[in-house]
Design an enzyme around this catalytic site. Structure first.
Site, PDB file in Angstrom:
ATOM      1  CG  ASP A   1      16.505   1.791  13.200  1.00  0.00           C
ATOM      2  OD1 ASP A   1      15.541   1.676  13.965  1.00  0.00           O
ATOM      3  OD2 ASP A   1      17.482   2.532  13.419  1.00  0.00           O
TER       4      ASP A   1
ATOM      5  CD  GLU B   1      11.806   3.133  13.471  1.00  0.00           C
ATOM      6  OE1 GLU B   1      11.294   3.149  14.587  1.00  0.00           O
ATOM      7  OE2 GLU B   1      13.011   3.371  13.285  1.00  0.00           O
TER       8      GLU B   1
END
Ligand code: CA
Length: 678
Positions: free
Chosen positions: A361, A390
């Site tokens: 994340d 990400e």
């Protein structure tokens, strides 16, 4: 984690809580001044051993805690995971390099423990410490566990399903609760790890659900939204179940308790998590964990901060917690003990729980060096462990961007893939503009962004990078560095976006656009990624940030499997086609450059390209792929050849649906075509 949604959350927080936030900041700053050493946090000694936390045996339990600023550390043992008085209290001994040690004799299995750090004039709250691997309810206390007893039957024979190449991966992003909680899921253990182990589950219409359904669809990897222990759900009050995605980490190395059948006994969640992994493996599916090392759910009271205040976090120039996560803090992976923690944590999940990969994340918060070290260490355990993240943040970070694992630096990452928002928004429209259309919904201006994704974000001579929506250069070294997708848990589902951006269109047309969009995903080079439930229309009723919304917005609606049977069949056939044909998943950038040729388009709304299947090792000698992203049908000239139609009129047949006569084909509105020559 999402960038746009967090932005609004921050605005909300600022507008309604600005005075208390200011007070908090003043308080934190005052505290920081007294708690941060004069020479800075980097002056702390580093502990190099890999035995932090609890080492259990029947004869003794050994506790090791790294707490470099502590003047005194107290270990307490309890009978329960919450409440009651300590049954044993012990001062830990300083051992140098910030290490504190305590031993307790005898078999202490089943007891719970905490550490409490005194900094001299400040006594911090009790904590199970960052390295805890088993806890009682709500993760408040560590639990002394004999891990040998947590293995389900046959665990020693559990194996990762075969994976020859990363480019063979097809990811399926799933929230553990969403898959089973619907009334017609036919799954008994709703919202639990065990729900994903049940087989032969069916809808009232007799269609497969849960694990069988995922297997039927044909994806290779199940990517689970946070399943480590997070903060937002009260595990002691599950009747009042609050839904949460779980991006608020509490204990990184402990499974979340609310997904277990007994959150009080720390052994149960461990065994059930392993049972889930084993069931997925037995059904040919690999398991990816969504990991959120970029921030902690609570800031001042995190286990990091209660053992080494401020050390694990980045601070801004004023000494406040910096906030690139948009969640109140950001961790500092460039610091040796944070880096070590992250890497050891992922290794632990890979080894103890047989997890097959990690999705990081807000990976753009972490530094490149840490990510590369993590990948190298994990690949020593198994070179087929897949790592991606990400490539962005949700706010600004004090660590210079040149050092961080953002998408623009993807070429410096080794064995770590990143999501392509270029392709995502190119196909369906910018996620920050809820009504914006993409190429698949009539915006021809995004054609180059789609081509960027078709070529797996590697450099290709026929992509005009100046016209790509976000990236002005090809950021992937190799195609397996690029994750292509049109939707994930963040933002609108594909369906909701189609509805928003094509107001007034018939459902029949939206279904065509849906197929068109996912045909782009599943025929493109790189790694395709699907949000679970999209295969039979998933709607969150227009909600985008559903991170704590009710089940009815988030759950997979199993009634849709029958209602949208045609769509499901199409997705399934597309996946089967990709798995059968290596031309859609070439292994190198060089092969993509050589074997993919874009054709002249008669119309801005059409993208067409050929693949040299023979050169790509495919059973098909040549392949044509054509997308028409408009409501207008068109006639298109194709190269001479002995073509058979594999995909047209929104259906797929691997064996072909007849020969194509001549060198012209009619493209229907909102359509994808695949032609092959044997
Ligand atoms: Ca929890």
């Amino acid at each position: 984690m999402k960038k746009n949604n967090l932005f609004f959350l921050i605005l909300f927080a600022l507008s309604f809580h600005s005075s208390s936030a200011q007070n908090d900041n003043v308080r934190m700053k005052k505290k920081a001044i007294t708690l941060i050493p004069v020479d800075g946090l980097d002056s702390y000694p580093v502990y190099k051993g890999n035995d932090l936390g609890l080492t259990y045996s029947k004869r003794k339990s050994v506790f090791k805690l790294w707490s470099p600023a502590a003047k005194e550390v107290t270990l307490r043992l309890y009978e329960k995971g919450e409440g009651g008085k300590a049954v044993l209290t012990k001062k830990m001994k300083p051992k140098g390099k910030g290490l504190w040690l305590a031993k307790t004799g005898g078999n202490k299995e089943g007891l719970f423990y905490t550490y409490q750090v005194s900094l001299g004039d400040t006594l911090l709250a009790e904590t199970p410490g960052p390295y805890v691997r088993a806890t009682g309810v709500n993760g408040l206390r560590g639990m002394i566990v004999d891990f040998a007893k947590t293995n389900p039957e046959g665990w020693q024979n559990d194996q990762r399903p075969p994976l020859a190449h990363f480019q063979d991966i097809i990811l399926y992003e799933l929230h553990l609760r969403d898959i089973s909680v619907h009334e017609n899921s036919g799954i008994k253990n709703k919202g639990k790890y065990l729900g994903l182990t049940e087989t032969s589950t069916k809808t009232p219409d007799g269609l497969s659900t849960g694990l069988d359904h995922i297997k039927e669809l044909g994806v290779t990897h199940v990517h689970l939204l946070p399943v480590f222990d997070f903060l937002s759900i009260d595990e002691s009050n599950l009747d009042q179940h609050k839904y949460n995605w779980g991006y608020d980490p509490q204990n990184y190395n402990v499974p979340e308790g609310s997904y277990s059948t007994d959150p009080y006994d720390g052994r149960v969640r461990i065994r059930e998590f392993k049972t889930m992994v084993k069931a997925l493996h037995e059904n040919g599916l690999r398991v990816i964990m969504d990991v959120v090392y970029n921030h902690t759910g609570s800031t001042e009271n995190s286990s990091f901060n209660l053992t080494a205040p401020y050390y694990y976090y980045r601070l801004d120039e004023n000494g406040f917690f910096s906030d690139a996560s948009g969640c109140g803090n950001e961790t500092a992976s460039e610091r040796p003990m944070m880096r070590k923690f992250m890497i050891e944590s992922m290794k632990y999940w890979a080894q103890e729980y047989h997890v097959d990969g990690f999705r990081l994340d807000l990976m753009g918060i972490h530094d490149i060096e840490t990510m590369n070290l993590a990948a190298a260490e994990l690949h020593k355990i198994d070179p087929t462990i897949f790592i991606y993240g990400e490539g962005w943040t949700a706010g600004t970070s004090p660590l210079p961007e040149i050092r961080r694992a953002v998408k623009a630096n993807a070429k410096k990452l080794k064995g770590v893939a990143v999501f392509s928002d270029d392709f995502r928004d190119g196909v369906k429209g910018n996620v920050f503009e809820p009504k914006a259309a993409g190429f698949a919904t009539g915006n021809y201006k995004l054609a180059e962004s789609v081509k960027f994704g078709i070529t797996g974000a590697v450099n290709h001579p026929q992509v005009d990078y100046a016209k790509v929506n976000y990236s002005k250069f090809a950021w992937a070294n190799e195609p397996a560095d690029c994750i292509n997708y049109v939707s994930c848990h963040d933002n609108h589902t594909l369906w909701d976006r189609l509805v928003n951006s094509r107001k007034g269109d018939q459902e029949a047309d939206l279904l065509k656009m849906d197929k068109l969009a996912q045909t782009m995903v599943l025929t493109s080079q790189g790694i395709p990624f699907l949000l679970a439930g999209e295969e039979f229309v998933r709607t969150k009723e227009g909600l985008d940030n559903s991170y704590q919304s009710a089940d009815r917005f988030n759950r997979i609606n199993w009634d849709n499997k029958k209602k949208y049977k045609d769509l499901f069949t199409y997705y399934k056939d597309l996946i089967a086609l990709r798995k059968k044909h290596p031309a859609f998943r070439m292994g190198t950038a060089e092969a993509i450059r050589k074997n993919i040729k874009f054709m002249d388009s008669p119309f801005d709304y059409i993208i067409g390209y050929s693949i040299d299947g023979a050169a790509a090792g495919d059973s098909w000698k040549r392949i044509l792929v054509i997308f028409n992203g408009s409501k207008i049908g068109k006639r298109m000239t194709i190269p001479d050849g002995n073509w058979k139609m594999i995909c047209n009129n929104y259906r797929i047949s691997e064996n072909g649906m007849g020969k194509v006569n001549g060198n012209k084909i009619n493209l229907l509105p909102w359509s994808a075509y695949i032609l092959a020559e044997e």
